[in-house]
Design an enzyme around this catalytic site. Structure first.
Site, PDB file in Angstrom:
ATOM      1  N   LYS A   1      28.802  52.561   6.295  1.00 19.32           N
ATOM      2  CA  LYS A   1      28.298  51.380   7.009  1.00 19.32           C
ATOM      3  C   LYS A   1      29.273  51.050   8.141  1.00 19.32           C
ATOM      4  CE  LYS A   1      26.112  47.153   5.275  1.00 19.32           C
ATOM      5  NZ  LYS A   1      26.198  46.167   4.182  1.00 19.32           N
TER       6      LYS A   1
HETATM    7  O1  G3P Z   1      24.836  42.966   3.087  1.00 17.67           O
HETATM    8  C1  G3P Z   1      24.636  42.144   4.162  1.00 17.67           C
HETATM    9  C2  G3P Z   1      23.710  40.963   3.972  1.00 17.67           C
HETATM   10  O2  G3P Z   1      22.664  41.273   3.143  1.00 17.67           O
HETATM   11  C3  G3P Z   1      24.393  39.658   3.736  1.00 17.67           C
HETATM   12  O3  G3P Z   1      23.535  38.633   3.317  1.00 17.67           O
HETATM   13  O4  G3P Z   1      23.113  36.325   2.496  1.00 17.67           O
HETATM   14  O5  G3P Z   1      25.457  37.015   3.105  1.00 17.67           O
HETATM   15  O6  G3P Z   1      23.738  36.668   4.859  1.00 17.67           O
HETATM   16  P1  G3P Z   1      23.994  37.082   3.463  1.00 17.67           P
END
Ligand code: G3P
Length: 216
Positions: free
Chosen positions: A83
């Site tokens: 990533k």
């Molecule tokens: O892995 C990245 C993403 O899914 C993060 O989600 O909820 O922290 O914005 P969030």
């Protein structure tokens, strides 16, 4: 539509893998920190549980540093997907790694133009962050729609990996648009199974079945 789980918690990954519905896993530095586990160790464990792509994120900001970290990470298992952030150096790294046959997930995508760049760099996956887009007053679902149109216009093979999904409606909207993959926290995946009428129906059927005095 593929389902990835967005976590580094082994117990949650095992529970979801047992359903047979899990196609991959995404992690990020925040999720690794939350797990309290060693990055290399936990990533190896996840790769042994799930056959599909397991995203492991580099933390270097420069191309040489990213390549050095990717070299270490891709040795963990064949299903590791590197990533990288959507920056100039991130996309240079993406191009170099995918040309070499390594899966790459380009993360922190917040515009359709960024997604176009990632596809041109040969990304295996592009990760637009829906929830964080919404949090900042933008329309995360519109972003997924725009990327779908652009990728279809040019037959890009990069898969749209809808990320930062916060609730079942996000997932429903992504599925209607045709996002290739959704990565969701365990609690969102589990909530997809639930419906009050399913529970009520089971309750009713069991009550009536008990009246028959039969067993199977
Ligand atoms: O892995 C990245 C993403 O899914 C993060 O989600 O909820 O922290 O914005 P969030």
């Amino acid at each position: 539509m593929k389902f990835f789980v967005d976590t580094a918690e082994i117990a949650d990954i095992k529970e979801l893998a047992d359903t047979g519905l899990l196609d991959g896993v995404t992690t990020n530095p925040s999720l690794i920190a939350k797990s309290g586990r060693d990055f290399m160790e936990v990533t190896k464990e996840i790769c042994e549980i799930v056959d599909g792509p397991v995203s492991a994120e580099v933390v270097a900001l420069d191309h040489a540093g990213m390549m050095r970290e990717a070299e270490i990470l891709r040795k963990i298992a064949d299903n590791v997907c590197i990533k990288v952030p959507l920056t100039v150096d991130g996309l240079k790294t993406c191009k170099a790694l995918t040309s070499d046959g390594t899966m790459v997930n380009v993360t922190l995508c917040f515009s359709a133009n960024q997604a176009l760049l990632a596809a041109k760099a040969g990304a295996s996956f592009i990760s637009p962050f829906i929830g964080r887009h919404d949090d900042n007053g933008f329309d995360g679902i519109q972003l997924i729609e725009d990327i779908r149109v652009i990728y279809d216009n040019y037959a890009f093979e990069t898969e749209i990996l809808a990320a930062s999904i916060r609730h079942p409606i996000h997932l429903l909207q992504c599925a209607k648009i045709g996002a290739d993959v959704a990565t969701m926290p365990p609690k969102v995946i589990l909530s997809l199974f639930k419906h009050v009428l399913t529970d009520k129906g089971i309750e009713g059927f069991l009550a009536d079945w008990a009246k028959t005095g039969q067993s199977i």
